[in-house]
Design a protein around this motif. Structure first.
Motif, mmCIF file in Angstrom:
data_model
loop_
_atom_site.group_PDB
_atom_site.id
_atom_site.type_symbol
_atom_site.label_atom_id
_atom_site.label_comp_id
_atom_site.label_asym_id
_atom_site.label_seq_id
_atom_site.Cartn_x
_atom_site.Cartn_y
_atom_site.Cartn_z
ATOM 1 N N GLU A 213 0.781 -1.303 -0.025
ATOM 2 C CA GLU A 213 -0.094 -0.080 0.022
ATOM 3 C C GLU A 213 1.054 1.480 0.169
ATOM 4 O O GLU A 213 1.882 1.311 0.568
ATOM 5 N N VAL A 214 0.397 2.133 -0.687
ATOM 6 C CA VAL A 214 1.216 3.442 -0.772
ATOM 7 C C VAL A 214 0.041 4.791 -0.379
ATOM 8 O O VAL A 214 -0.826 4.844 -0.803
ATOM 9 N N THR A 215 0.798 5.229 0.463
ATOM 10 C CA THR A 215 -0.405 6.492 1.114
ATOM 11 C C THR A 215 0.325 7.734 0.770
ATOM 12 O O THR A 215 1.630 7.921 1.007
ATOM 13 N N ARG A 216 -0.501 8.829 0.255
ATOM 14 C CA ARG A 216 0.164 9.797 0.066
ATOM 15 C C ARG A 216 -1.063 10.982 0.476
ATOM 16 O O ARG A 216 -2.222 10.952 0.275
ATOM 17 N N ASP A 217 -0.443 12.350 0.490
ATOM 18 C CA ASP A 217 -1.405 13.303 0.746
ATOM 19 C C ASP A 217 -1.923 13.891 -0.663
ATOM 20 O O ASP A 217 -1.279 13.895 -1.702
ATOM 21 N N ILE A 218 -3.082 14.309 -0.725
ATOM 22 C CA ILE A 218 -3.773 14.847 -1.854
ATOM 23 C C ILE A 218 -3.313 16.098 -1.936
ATOM 24 O O ILE A 218 -3.428 17.148 -1.102
ATOM 25 N N PRO A 219 -2.767 16.613 -3.241
ATOM 26 C CA PRO A 219 -2.181 17.838 -3.365
ATOM 27 C C PRO A 219 -3.444 18.906 -3.658
ATOM 28 O O PRO A 219 -4.601 18.617 -3.586
ATOM 29 N N SER A 220 -3.230 20.232 -2.632
ATOM 30 C CA SER A 220 -4.392 21.062 -2.628
ATOM 31 C C SER A 220 -5.067 21.477 -3.872
ATOM 32 O O SER A 220 -6.214 21.466 -3.721
#
Length: 239
Positions: A213-220
């Motif tokens: 699994e890869v987790t990242r913040d969604i860009p603004s």
């Protein structure tokens, strides 16, 4: 004279005892009445305030509106949901309650799913609500509420057991709901309601074909606002 004195004393004794008995009989009821009147305010203070816990069970139909992320609509990603919910509230008297809720929505899935492609999606929501009941002792009792929470939606798509998973999560920025309870008893109410919640996903987790699994913040610039409109029915039991 001694005999007369004795007779006089016996006569006085015979008169004195009835007088004392009549006095006691008149004083005791007066005393009881006085004590009862004195105790009424205390009894009123000790009367139950009807505060306490309440358990709610709901069934709702979720309609998504808006985009999950930029250029990807909620309806395309998750579809509509059938969403059971449980909530536990504490009543501060008969009208005001504060509670926590948990909802598990079974979603229809992406619109382009077909008989070959396997699709499985869900939407989880939990948070707190503050509700006000306008006429809790009436048979027809309207209520309104507001709240905030957290939301997580996921979808699995694939064929032949090879699945790709995408999950989105973020804050329920605020929701409002309105309903009408029908008071079946003083402790049990059932009735329809409708809620609307405004949310924004801020984090994405993905995995492809069983990989890590890869987790990242969604860009603004890719974040978007979305709504869930949920009509449903609630049963609430005062514990």
């Amino acid at each position: 004279m001694r005999g007369g004195d004795a007779s006089h004393r016996r006569l006085e004794d015979g008169l004195l005892f009835p007088v004392n008995d009549m006095t006691a009989r008149s004083i005791i009821p007066s005393l009881v009445l006085s004590l009862s009147l004195w105790a009424l305010p205390a009894a009123a203070d000790d009367a139950p305030s009807n505060s306490g816990l309440a358990l709610g069970v709901r069934a709702a139909y979720g309609v998504p509106v808006g985009d999950a992320v930029e250029d990807s609509s909620q309806s395309e990603l998750f579809g509509t949901t059938v969403a059971p919910q449980v909530d536990l509230s504490y009543f501060f008297g008969r009208q005001l309650s504060l509670g926590a809720y948990f909802q598990y929505g079974f979603a229809k899935g992406p619109e382009d799913c077909n008989d070959v492609t396997e699709c499985n999606s869900r939407v989880l929501r939990f948070g707190v609500d503050l509700d006000y009941h306008f006429a809790p002792d009436a048979f027809v009792a309207p209520w309104v509420g507001v709240g905030v929470g957290y939301e997580s939606g996921s979808v699995e798509i694939g064929e032949d057991g090879a699945l790709a998973t995408v999950s989105l999560s973020g804050w329920d920025l605020g929701h409002a709901h309105f309903g009408v309870d029908f008071q079946l008893t003083r402790s049990i109410a059932v009735g329809p309601y409708v809620s609307a919640s405004l949310g924004q996903y801020s984090e994405m987790t993905s995995s492809v074909f069983g990989g890590a699994e890869v987790t990242r913040d969604i860009p603004s610039e890719q974040k978007a606002l979305h709504l869930w409109i949920q009509p449903g029915v609630r049963v609430q039991i005062r514990l």
